[in-house]
Design a protein around this motif. Structure first.
Motif, PDB file in Angstrom:
ATOM      1  N   PHE A  22       0.914  -1.031   0.075  1.00 54.00           N
ATOM      2  CA  PHE A  22       0.020   0.083  -0.009  1.00 54.00           C
ATOM      3  C   PHE A  22       0.905   1.144  -0.001  1.00 54.00           C
ATOM      4  O   PHE A  22       1.947   1.373   0.431  1.00 54.00           O
ATOM      5  CB  PHE A  22      -0.948   0.256   1.235  1.00 54.00           C
ATOM      6  CG  PHE A  22      -2.132  -0.931   1.502  1.00 54.00           C
ATOM      7  CD1 PHE A  22      -3.137  -0.563   0.818  1.00 54.00           C
ATOM      8  CD2 PHE A  22      -1.557  -2.206   1.839  1.00 54.00           C
ATOM      9  CE1 PHE A  22      -4.185  -2.042   0.856  1.00 54.00           C
ATOM     10  CE2 PHE A  22      -2.425  -3.236   1.725  1.00 54.00           C
ATOM     11  CZ  PHE A  22      -3.940  -3.242   1.303  1.00 54.00           C
ATOM     12  N   GLY A  23       0.279   2.347  -0.823  1.00 56.44           N
ATOM     13  CA  GLY A  23       1.198   3.629  -0.498  1.00 56.44           C
ATOM     14  C   GLY A  23       2.256   3.650  -1.564  1.00 56.44           C
ATOM     15  O   GLY A  23       3.117   4.694  -1.333  1.00 56.44           O
ATOM     16  N   TRP A  24       2.445   2.846  -2.664  1.00 50.14           N
ATOM     17  CA  TRP A  24       3.508   2.848  -3.498  1.00 50.14           C
ATOM     18  C   TRP A  24       3.622   4.256  -4.030  1.00 50.14           C
ATOM     19  O   TRP A  24       2.353   4.788  -4.335  1.00 50.14           O
ATOM     20  CB  TRP A  24       3.290   1.894  -4.632  1.00 50.14           C
ATOM     21  CG  TRP A  24       4.520   2.126  -5.516  1.00 50.14           C
ATOM     22  CD1 TRP A  24       5.696   1.451  -5.496  1.00 50.14           C
ATOM     23  CD2 TRP A  24       4.713   2.858  -6.591  1.00 50.14           C
ATOM     24  NE1 TRP A  24       6.398   1.712  -6.492  1.00 50.14           N
ATOM     25  CE2 TRP A  24       5.778   2.630  -7.445  1.00 50.14           C
ATOM     26  CE3 TRP A  24       3.610   3.723  -7.215  1.00 50.14           C
ATOM     27  CZ2 TRP A  24       6.323   3.167  -8.532  1.00 50.14           C
ATOM     28  CZ3 TRP A  24       4.030   4.330  -8.541  1.00 50.14           C
ATOM     29  CH2 TRP A  24       5.430   3.929  -8.980  1.00 50.14           C
ATOM     30  N   GLY A  25       4.507   4.971  -4.440  1.00 49.41           N
ATOM     31  CA  GLY A  25       4.713   6.334  -5.109  1.00 49.41           C
ATOM     32  C   GLY A  25       6.185   6.123  -5.599  1.00 49.41           C
ATOM     33  O   GLY A  25       6.978   5.346  -5.573  1.00 49.41           O
ATOM     34  N   TRP A  60       4.251   5.004   3.734  1.00 52.81           N
ATOM     35  CA  TRP A  60       3.631   6.219   4.394  1.00 52.81           C
ATOM     36  C   TRP A  60       4.438   7.388   4.786  1.00 52.81           C
ATOM     37  O   TRP A  60       5.533   7.322   5.175  1.00 52.81           O
ATOM     38  CB  TRP A  60       2.744   5.828   5.839  1.00 52.81           C
ATOM     39  CG  TRP A  60       1.849   6.726   6.295  1.00 52.81           C
ATOM     40  CD1 TRP A  60       1.819   7.735   7.047  1.00 52.81           C
ATOM     41  CD2 TRP A  60       0.430   6.654   5.807  1.00 52.81           C
ATOM     42  NE1 TRP A  60       0.708   8.473   7.133  1.00 52.81           N
ATOM     43  CE2 TRP A  60      -0.234   7.708   6.279  1.00 52.81           C
ATOM     44  CE3 TRP A  60       0.047   5.875   4.780  1.00 52.81           C
ATOM     45  CZ2 TRP A  60      -1.328   8.075   5.928  1.00 52.81           C
ATOM     46  CZ3 TRP A  60      -1.361   6.142   4.384  1.00 52.81           C
ATOM     47  CH2 TRP A  60      -1.995   7.257   5.244  1.00 52.81           C
ATOM     48  N   ARG A  61       3.845   8.607   4.182  1.00 53.24           N
ATOM     49  CA  ARG A  61       4.479   9.817   4.155  1.00 53.24           C
ATOM     50  C   ARG A  61       3.548  10.746   5.110  1.00 53.24           C
ATOM     51  O   ARG A  61       2.459  10.575   5.088  1.00 53.24           O
ATOM     52  CB  ARG A  61       4.966  10.490   3.049  1.00 53.24           C
ATOM     53  CG  ARG A  61       5.771   9.563   2.192  1.00 53.24           C
ATOM     54  CD  ARG A  61       5.146   9.527   0.579  1.00 53.24           C
ATOM     55  NE  ARG A  61       5.371   8.543   0.015  1.00 53.24           N
ATOM     56  CZ  ARG A  61       4.807   7.202  -0.371  1.00 53.24           C
ATOM     57  NH1 ARG A  61       3.713   7.007   0.227  1.00 53.24           N
ATOM     58  NH2 ARG A  61       5.279   6.517  -1.069  1.00 53.24           N
ATOM     59  N   GLU A  62       4.214  11.817   5.791  1.00 54.14           N
ATOM     60  CA  GLU A  62       3.526  12.772   6.785  1.00 54.14           C
ATOM     61  C   GLU A  62       2.048  13.142   5.975  1.00 54.14           C
ATOM     62  O   GLU A  62       1.305  13.239   6.788  1.00 54.14           O
ATOM     63  CB  GLU A  62       4.240  13.988   7.212  1.00 54.14           C
ATOM     64  CG  GLU A  62       3.856  14.744   8.085  1.00 54.14           C
ATOM     65  CD  GLU A  62       4.565  16.124   8.225  1.00 54.14           C
ATOM     66  OE1 GLU A  62       4.411  16.659   9.709  1.00 54.14           O
ATOM     67  OE2 GLU A  62       5.370  16.549   7.142  1.00 54.14           O
ATOM     68  N   ASP A  63       2.004  13.344   4.637  1.00 54.01           N
ATOM     69  CA  ASP A  63       0.975  14.209   4.364  1.00 54.01           C
ATOM     70  C   ASP A  63       0.040  13.112   3.476  1.00 54.01           C
ATOM     71  O   ASP A  63      -0.892  13.775   2.767  1.00 54.01           O
ATOM     72  CB  ASP A  63       1.238  15.399   3.350  1.00 54.01           C
ATOM     73  CG  ASP A  63       2.138  14.959   2.138  1.00 54.01           C
ATOM     74  OD1 ASP A  63       2.854  13.731   2.223  1.00 54.01           O
ATOM     75  OD2 ASP A  63       2.463  16.008   1.421  1.00 54.01           O
ATOM     76  N   ASP A  64       0.133  11.866   3.642  1.00 59.20           N
ATOM     77  CA  ASP A  64      -0.558  10.778   3.286  1.00 59.20           C
ATOM     78  C   ASP A  64      -1.922  10.694   3.501  1.00 59.20           C
ATOM     79  O   ASP A  64      -2.759   9.803   2.949  1.00 59.20           O
ATOM     80  CB  ASP A  64       0.091   9.582   3.144  1.00 59.20           C
ATOM     81  CG  ASP A  64       1.075   9.270   2.230  1.00 59.20           C
ATOM     82  OD1 ASP A  64       1.405  10.342   1.306  1.00 59.20           O
ATOM     83  OD2 ASP A  64       2.000   8.261   2.187  1.00 59.20           O
ATOM     84  N   GLY A  65      -2.333  11.538   4.739  1.00 60.55           N
ATOM     85  CA  GLY A  65      -3.854  11.121   5.106  1.00 60.55           C
ATOM     86  C   GLY A  65      -3.758  10.881   6.623  1.00 60.55           C
ATOM     87  O   GLY A  65      -3.093  11.203   7.479  1.00 60.55           O
ATOM     88  N   LEU A  87       6.520   1.468   6.490  1.00 59.44           N
ATOM     89  CA  LEU A  87       7.685   2.015   5.932  1.00 59.44           C
ATOM     90  C   LEU A  87       7.578   3.673   5.600  1.00 59.44           C
ATOM     91  O   LEU A  87       6.766   4.185   4.990  1.00 59.44           O
ATOM     92  CB  LEU A  87       8.215   1.705   4.484  1.00 59.44           C
ATOM     93  CG  LEU A  87       8.261  -0.010   4.910  1.00 59.44           C
ATOM     94  CD1 LEU A  87       8.324  -0.529   2.963  1.00 59.44           C
ATOM     95  CD2 LEU A  87       9.401  -0.578   5.450  1.00 59.44           C
ATOM     96  N   THR A  88       8.482   4.368   6.466  1.00 62.07           N
ATOM     97  CA  THR A  88       8.443   5.886   6.520  1.00 62.07           C
ATOM     98  C   THR A  88       9.588   6.475   6.136  1.00 62.07           C
ATOM     99  O   THR A  88      10.736   5.903   6.735  1.00 62.07           O
ATOM    100  CB  THR A  88       7.764   6.325   7.781  1.00 62.07           C
ATOM    101  OG1 THR A  88       8.703   5.869   8.846  1.00 62.07           O
ATOM    102  CG2 THR A  88       6.384   5.782   8.385  1.00 62.07           C
ATOM    103  N   GLY A  95       8.644  14.135   4.300  1.00 64.57           N
ATOM    104  CA  GLY A  95       7.538  13.253   4.744  1.00 64.57           C
ATOM    105  C   GLY A  95       7.736  12.514   5.835  1.00 64.57           C
ATOM    106  O   GLY A  95       6.959  11.327   6.142  1.00 64.57           O
ATOM    107  N   GLU A  96       8.773  12.768   6.668  1.00 66.09           N
ATOM    108  CA  GLU A  96       9.084  11.938   7.820  1.00 66.09           C
ATOM    109  C   GLU A  96       7.866  11.735   8.760  1.00 66.09           C
ATOM    110  O   GLU A  96       7.092  12.869   8.896  1.00 66.09           O
ATOM    111  CB  GLU A  96      10.402  12.252   8.449  1.00 66.09           C
ATOM    112  CG  GLU A  96      10.087  13.687   9.236  1.00 66.09           C
ATOM    113  CD  GLU A  96      11.255  13.951  10.378  1.00 66.09           C
ATOM    114  OE1 GLU A  96      11.440  13.452  11.276  1.00 66.09           O
ATOM    115  OE2 GLU A  96      12.067  14.853   9.778  1.00 66.09           O
ATOM    116  N   VAL A  97       7.862  10.729   9.278  1.00 64.84           N
ATOM    117  CA  VAL A  97       6.363  10.550  10.236  1.00 64.84           C
ATOM    118  C   VAL A  97       7.271  10.382  11.539  1.00 64.84           C
ATOM    119  O   VAL A  97       8.049   9.436  11.847  1.00 64.84           O
ATOM    120  CB  VAL A  97       5.758   9.556   9.842  1.00 64.84           C
ATOM    121  CG1 VAL A  97       4.451   9.369  10.868  1.00 64.84           C
ATOM    122  CG2 VAL A  97       5.054   9.604   8.515  1.00 64.84           C
TER     123      VAL A  97
END
Length: 135
Positions: A22-25, A60-65, A87-88, A95-97
């Motif tokens: 999930f969250g591929w970019g 997952w990145r900070e602004d992904d929701g 994975l962050t 985008g760090e979480v």
């Protein structure tokens, strides 16, 4: 091209498992993805895969929701005892979480964080596990 899967090997996936991503970019670590695929012996399944999986990786990145919502969604596809990795981006990267954000979302989703380590040049991996439940 290196065939070293040491980093991916730390995730605990095994040959023959079905792992959904999930969250591929465009920013994901393609070498890590390839190493996971080498270990399981097949391609990672995308977000539209409609069956139960043995494991999940969630980029997952900070602004992904809403991270809690994403974790709950991931749980719907996971077989009992399946592995969940978020994975962050590493601290200091776009985008760090924050680890506390991951812990809070996990707790709300009925999960807990169990380990975190650097998995790739720009990414950290955090394992999520089910919290113990009383019977």
């Amino acid at each position: 091209m290196s065939t070293d899967t040491q980093g991916a090997g730390r995730l605990g996936f095994e040959a023959g498992q079905v792992v959904q991503e999930f969250g591929w970019g465009d920013d994901v670590d393609e070498a890590l993805r390839a190493d996971i695929e080498k270990i399981i012996g097949s391609e990672l399944e995308d977000e539209d895969f409609g069956d139960v999986t043995d494991g999940v990786i969630l980029w997952w990145r900070e602004d992904d929701g809403d991270l809690t919502d994403a974790m709950v969604d991931v749980l719907t596809v996971l077989d009992d005892g399946g592995l969940i990795w978020i994975l962050t981006p590493k601290p200091g990267r776009d985008g760090e979480v924050g680890h506390s954000d991951i812990q809070e979302a996990a707790t709300t989703a009925g999960l807990q964080t169990t380990s975190t380590f650097a998995i790739a040049a720009d990414w950290s991996a955090t394992r999520l596990a089910f919290r113990g439940r009383g019977k």
